[in-house]
Design an enzyme around this catalytic site. Structure first.
Site, short mmCIF file in Angstrom:
data_model
loop_
_atom_site.label_atom_id
_atom_site.label_comp_id
_atom_site.label_asym_id
_atom_site.label_seq_id
_atom_site.Cartn_x
_atom_site.Cartn_y
_atom_site.Cartn_z
N ASN A 106 40.06 36.39 29.82
CA ASN A 106 40.80 37.39 29.26
C ASN A 106 42.19 37.07 28.57
O ASN A 106 42.86 36.13 29.09
CB ASN A 106 40.95 38.73 30.10
N ASP A 144 43.62 42.11 35.79
CA ASP A 144 44.62 41.22 35.20
C ASP A 144 45.24 40.52 36.18
O ASP A 144 46.49 40.13 36.15
CB ASP A 144 45.62 42.12 34.34
#
Length: 217
Positions: A106, A144
């Site tokens: 990501n 995240d």
């Protein structure tokens, strides 16, 4: 062998465009084998041929798990070596992540662990940060929070707005993602447990992208 990349995107697909341009320029030895979106009208989908597009509205499924089962089967059918979340605005579920763990990347617009989630540019300005940036990390179930592979930094300037800061960061974000994908395509990047391994060695701190677009320790 040419590295096969699948891209998950929800919006305009500027990172996808950067990947495709690098492939066309011969600076990334890879092939985009599929673009997958939760938004059937996402501009990102139009950057590849119809046979390499997949989209479905999550609301058309009875629950998130059902949607992600179909999504993960579609991604797996493309036989990617790496899956890149590039502006994909849904949190991936545990089953999807487990299926592709270790090859799921990501790109996030902050200097992680700062500012997980949304509105990162505004949050950096509100905090009075002297610099901002982007991070590429391995995806794990926690949002995240996966091992950070590399980062790029830009200064914040007097008079910056979230929009001007985002615009200044974006080309550096593209360069960061491409640099990490070159490592991946060369077989020099791996996730082992919660640790990133680069060139076979544990990465104790994230790599940094310098002004010449090189990753340095």
């Amino acid at each position: 062998m040419t590295t096969r990349i699948a891209v998950l995107a929800s919006g305009r697909g500027s990172n996808l465009q950067a990947i495709l341009q690098a492939i066309a320029d011969g600076t990334l030895d890879a092939e985009v084998v599929g673009v997958f979106s939760d938004k059937p009208n996402a501009p990102a989908l139009k950057q590849v041929t119809p046979e390499r597009r997949w989209s479905a509205r999550p609301s058309a499924f009875p629950d998130r798990a059902a949607y992600e089962t179909v999504l993960s089967d579609a991604v797996a059918a493309a036989s990617p070596d790496w899956i890149v979340c590039a502006g994909y605005m849904r949190i991936l579920g545990d089953a999807f992540i487990a299926r592709f763990r270790g090859r799921l990347l990501n790109i996030h617009p902050s200097l992680l662990p700062k500012y997980r989630g949304l509105h990162t540019h505004a949050r950096a300005l509100e905090a009075g940060d002297a610099e901002h940036g982007a991070s590429v990390h391995f995806v794990i179930p926690e949002l995240d929070a996966g091992s950070v592979i590399a980062q790029v930094r830009v200064p914040t300037l007097a008079g910056d707005t979230p929009e001007t800061l985002a615009a200044r960061l974006l080309p550096r974000e593209h360069a960061l993602l491409l640099a990490v994908l070159r490592l991946a395509a060369a077989g020099q990047l791996a996730e082992q447990g919660d640790v990133t391994r680069c060139h076979g060695q544990p990465l104790l701190n994230p790599l940094s992208l310098d002004s010449a677009d090189r990753l340095v320790s």
